[in-house]
Design a protein around this motif. Structure first.
Motif, mmCIF file in Angstrom:
data_model
loop_
_atom_site.group_PDB
_atom_site.id
_atom_site.type_symbol
_atom_site.label_atom_id
_atom_site.label_comp_id
_atom_site.label_asym_id
_atom_site.label_seq_id
_atom_site.Cartn_x
_atom_site.Cartn_y
_atom_site.Cartn_z
ATOM 1 N N ASP A 112 -2.706 10.626 9.909
ATOM 2 C CA ASP A 112 -3.088 9.722 8.808
ATOM 3 C C ASP A 112 -2.023 8.649 8.659
ATOM 4 O OD1 ASP A 112 -4.230 8.572 6.575
ATOM 5 O OD2 ASP A 112 -3.313 10.000 5.183
ATOM 6 N N LEU A 113 -2.342 7.424 9.063
ATOM 7 C CA LEU A 113 -1.410 6.301 9.007
ATOM 8 C C LEU A 113 -2.006 5.181 8.158
ATOM 9 C CD1 LEU A 113 1.166 4.791 9.954
ATOM 10 C CD2 LEU A 113 -0.152 4.027 11.947
ATOM 11 N N THR A 114 -1.245 4.707 7.178
ATOM 12 C CA THR A 114 -1.668 3.607 6.315
ATOM 13 C C THR A 114 -0.560 2.556 6.287
ATOM 14 O OG1 THR A 114 -2.906 5.152 4.914
ATOM 15 C CG2 THR A 114 -2.443 2.972 4.001
ATOM 16 N N VAL A 115 -0.931 1.279 6.427
ATOM 17 C CA VAL A 115 0.040 0.185 6.424
ATOM 18 C C VAL A 115 -0.245 -0.707 5.212
ATOM 19 C CG1 VAL A 115 1.095 -1.671 7.744
ATOM 20 C CG2 VAL A 115 0.086 0.278 8.952
ATOM 21 N N ILE A 116 0.789 -0.902 4.360
ATOM 22 C CA ILE A 116 0.622 -1.659 3.111
ATOM 23 C C ILE A 116 1.700 -2.726 3.025
ATOM 24 C CG2 ILE A 116 0.562 -1.519 0.584
ATOM 25 C CD1 ILE A 116 -0.211 1.412 0.849
ATOM 26 N N PRO A 117 1.321 -4.012 2.815
ATOM 27 C CA PRO A 117 2.324 -5.074 2.619
ATOM 28 C C PRO A 117 2.801 -5.080 1.168
ATOM 29 C CG PRO A 117 0.134 -6.026 2.581
ATOM 30 C CD PRO A 117 -0.052 -4.543 2.819
ATOM 31 N N ILE A 118 4.122 -5.131 0.946
ATOM 32 C CA ILE A 118 4.653 -5.067 -0.418
ATOM 33 C C ILE A 118 5.862 -5.996 -0.573
ATOM 34 C CG2 ILE A 118 3.966 -2.644 -0.694
ATOM 35 C CD1 ILE A 118 6.971 -1.945 -0.446
ATOM 36 N N SER A 119 6.258 -6.196 -1.809
ATOM 37 C CA SER A 119 7.558 -6.769 -2.136
ATOM 38 C C SER A 119 8.149 -5.881 -3.222
ATOM 39 C CB SER A 119 7.434 -8.210 -2.637
ATOM 40 O OG SER A 119 8.687 -8.663 -3.151
ATOM 41 N N ALA A 120 9.082 -5.018 -2.832
ATOM 42 C CA ALA A 120 9.652 -4.066 -3.790
ATOM 43 C C ALA A 120 10.426 -4.783 -4.886
ATOM 44 C CB ALA A 120 10.561 -3.082 -3.056
ATOM 45 N N LEU A 121 11.095 -5.887 -4.542
ATOM 46 C CA LEU A 121 11.905 -6.610 -5.518
ATOM 47 C C LEU A 121 11.028 -7.262 -6.578
ATOM 48 C CD1 LEU A 121 14.833 -7.387 -6.181
ATOM 49 C CD2 LEU A 121 14.466 -9.494 -4.861
ATOM 50 N N ALA A 122 9.926 -7.865 -6.140
ATOM 51 C CA ALA A 122 9.045 -8.565 -7.075
ATOM 52 C C ALA A 122 7.963 -7.661 -7.656
ATOM 53 C CB ALA A 122 8.392 -9.762 -6.378
ATOM 54 N N GLY A 123 7.707 -6.530 -7.002
ATOM 55 C CA GLY A 123 6.704 -5.595 -7.501
ATOM 56 C C GLY A 123 5.312 -5.806 -6.943
ATOM 57 N N ASP A 124 5.147 -6.736 -6.009
ATOM 58 C CA ASP A 124 3.816 -7.004 -5.457
ATOM 59 C C ASP A 124 3.314 -5.819 -4.636
ATOM 60 O OD1 ASP A 124 3.064 -10.255 -5.521
ATOM 61 O OD2 ASP A 124 5.168 -9.753 -5.850
ATOM 62 N N ASN A 125 2.095 -5.364 -4.948
ATOM 63 C CA ASN A 125 1.410 -4.283 -4.241
ATOM 64 C C ASN A 125 2.135 -2.944 -4.337
ATOM 65 O OD1 ASN A 125 -1.005 -5.247 -3.387
ATOM 66 N ND2 ASN A 125 -0.428 -5.568 -1.255
ATOM 67 N N VAL A 126 3.078 -2.827 -5.269
ATOM 68 C CA VAL A 126 3.751 -1.538 -5.444
ATOM 69 C C VAL A 126 2.964 -0.683 -6.427
ATOM 70 C CG1 VAL A 126 5.867 -0.364 -6.175
ATOM 71 C CG2 VAL A 126 6.002 -2.492 -4.872
ATOM 72 N N VAL A 127 2.806 -1.167 -7.655
ATOM 73 C CA VAL A 127 2.001 -0.458 -8.644
ATOM 74 C C VAL A 127 0.667 -1.146 -8.855
ATOM 75 C CG1 VAL A 127 1.896 0.235 -11.078
ATOM 76 C CG2 VAL A 127 4.014 0.532 -9.778
ATOM 77 N N THR A 128 0.684 -2.477 -8.873
ATOM 78 C CA THR A 128 -0.553 -3.247 -9.054
ATOM 79 C C THR A 128 -0.786 -4.141 -7.845
ATOM 80 O OG1 THR A 128 0.671 -4.979 -10.229
ATOM 81 C CG2 THR A 128 -0.326 -3.241 -11.557
ATOM 82 N N ARG A 129 -2.043 -4.515 -7.640
ATOM 83 C CA ARG A 129 -2.408 -5.382 -6.527
ATOM 84 C C ARG A 129 -1.737 -6.736 -6.673
ATOM 85 N NH1 ARG A 129 -7.316 -4.711 -3.925
ATOM 86 N NH2 ARG A 129 -6.766 -6.692 -2.936
ATOM 87 N N SER A 130 -1.358 -7.321 -5.546
ATOM 88 C CA SER A 130 -0.657 -8.595 -5.549
ATOM 89 C C SER A 130 -1.639 -9.761 -5.526
ATOM 90 C CB SER A 130 0.270 -8.676 -4.331
ATOM 91 O OG SER A 130 0.798 -9.978 -4.190
ATOM 92 N N THR A 131 -1.353 -10.761 -6.357
ATOM 93 C CA THR A 131 -2.160 -11.985 -6.330
ATOM 94 C C THR A 131 -1.671 -12.928 -5.242
ATOM 95 O OG1 THR A 131 -0.711 -12.978 -8.000
ATOM 96 C CG2 THR A 131 -2.679 -11.819 -8.785
ATOM 97 N N ASN A 132 -0.490 -12.646 -4.665
ATOM 98 C CA ASN A 132 0.056 -13.499 -3.610
ATOM 99 C C ASN A 132 -0.483 -13.160 -2.230
ATOM 100 O OD1 ASN A 132 1.964 -15.075 -5.221
ATOM 101 N ND2 ASN A 132 3.054 -13.143 -5.501
#
Length: 448
Positions: A201-221
């Motif tokens: 089971d492999l899942t790839v997710i783009p995030i920005s830990a510093l800004a919070g994008d796609n970490v807890v909520t979906r990113s608008t960027n």
């Protein structure tokens, strides 16, 4: 090494476990709020500690005084959430993680135990420690750098440790202008590498830990990304079926005999269920004696229970007065582990003094402790190239953080399963009897 669970190796009449398996899986999911054990890994400065800090902060798991403390300790124009996990002074001074830091947080759906493991190559043993009990591993990749040697190393270790679920978090997407092309290139490269491993089971997710994008909520960027946020994936990943509910295994940890008038006839065997489902009335076999009996009752912390399954800690009472002690194992008569004194294993060595053939060590397997001698060191594994170095390639020994295949001979039999079948009965630790220090961790594999 993760993959589909092999069919049972039981001899004799078949056991109807399908309904029990389904019921136990449902119980695991519904009896209490699920616990998900997570290990994070990645190269140095990929943002593992920042990601964990972001998860803790955005999920409201950080107290106000904690936040104020790290706000004061932060350097620069932003609050360094990595300080929530990098608690050691040496780590703060160097800006790296050199120990396994555990943090806990909860959401309405699930409870999480996070292990932040080091990125440096010399701390491979810490990664093994953090991931050995994990249900899911998060490997961070810096979007600017792409896959590095450490990324491959940690993916391989997660596969070797049979972590059932792997998430690749492509971090720092804000520094590559939220580029879909960068994300897809890393995703394709990692997927290609994972195909050489046994990752189910492999899942790839783009995030920005510093800004919070796609970490807890979906990113608008990153409107081009249609998948779930990281926390949403962690909350919904299915782990109940990862546990072995077919092979019944109950290592006895302690014999309970209360010395009171009210309970003078009570005799129970306490421990944690390592596999399968146990119910009162089940016929069982006790190893190493091989004697059979039936389960009279199963007691939990709050009284009798109708069934026990991993990872419940219970006390089992038997109908017959058998000689059962710590280190023994209770199983089904027609589905028993292998009983052997010769074991083959992949060992991660954790000591500055190398492991050599003929070395004598203590082995701790489930609740059983025995002495052992290293009969043979078959090869050392290069976790970066997957090359096997044998004796023909020069003097063979395992140094600090090395992984190799070892054959041991124990003074007393062990009750073992292959690690790919049961992560509890398929692992052990090696102890230096002179210092009582843990010097190695092993994963049992079938003998050739």
């Amino acid at each position: 090494m993760p993959g589909p669970t092999p069919p049972p190796t039981a001899a004799g009449p078949p056991i109807d476990v399908h309904s029990a398996t389904a019921e136990a899986a449902a119980e695991i999911a519904n009896a209490r709020k699920d616990i998900l054990r997570i290990a994070t890994a990645g190269s140095v400065d990929d943002g593992k500690s920042t990601l964990i800090g972001r998860l803790l902060y955005d999920s409201k798991a950080v107290f106000e005084d904690q936040y104020e403390a790290i706000e004061r300790a932060s350097r620069g124009d932003f609050v360094d959430l990595a300080l929530l996990t990098d608690g050691l002074r040496a780590e703060r001074e160097q800006g790296i993680t050199i120990d396994v830091a555990y943090r806990y947080f909860t959401t309405p759906r699930r409870t999480f135990i996070l292990a932040d493991t080091p990125g440096h190559v010399q701390y491979t043993r810490n990664m093994v420690t953090g991931a050995s009990t994990a249900d899911l591993a998060i490997v961070l990749v810096d979007a600017r750098k792409g896959m590095l040697e450490q990324s491959r190393r940690h993916a391989f270790l997660a596969s070797l440790l049979r972590v059932p679920h792997l998430v690749v978090a492509v971090n720092k997407m804000d520094l590559v202008d939220w580029s879909e092309d960068v994300y897809e290139a890393i995703r394709d490269e990692f997927t290609s590498f994972a195909a050489k491993l046994d990752i189910s089971d492999l899942t790839v997710i783009p995030i920005s830990a510093l800004a919070g994008d796609n970490v807890v909520t979906r990113s608008t960027n990153m409107a081009w990304y249609e998948g779930a946020s990281l926390l949403h994936h962690l909350e919904h990943v299915h782990v109940a079926s990862d546990r072995n509910l077919v092979d019944t295994r109950f290592p006895v940890q302690y014999v309970i005999r209360p010395q009171t008038d009210a309970h003078h006839d009570y005799r129970g065997y306490a421990g944690r269920v390592a596999g399968g489902v146990f119910r009162p009335g089940d016929e069982v076999r006790v190893l190493p004696s091989g004697l059979t009996t039936t389960i009279e009752a199963i007691d939990g912390p709050d009284g009798p229970v109708a069934e026990a399954f991993p990872p419940m800690s219970v006390t089992v009472r038997l109908t017959d007065d058998l000689d059962v002690s710590r280190g023994d194992m209770i199983c089904r008569p027609h589905n028993v582990p292998e009983v052997t004194q010769d074991v083959d294993a992949l060992v991660c060595w954790m000591s500055d003094e190398p492991l050599r053939p003929r070395q004598r060590l203590a082995v701790k397997h489930t609740t059983r402790s025995v002495r052992a001698v290293v009969k043979e060191l078959q090869y050392r594994l290069d976790v970066n190239t997957l090359h096997r170095q044998t004796e023909a390639d020069g003097g063979l020994e395992l140094g600090l953080n090395d992984i190799g295949r070892v054959r041991l001979r124990t003074t007393q039999p062990l009750f073992i399963d292959p690690y790919f079948r049961n992560r509890v009965t398929g692992r052990f630790i090696l102890i230096d009897e002179a210092t009582n220090a843990t010097v190695g961790a092993g994963m049992l594999i079938p003998a050739r």
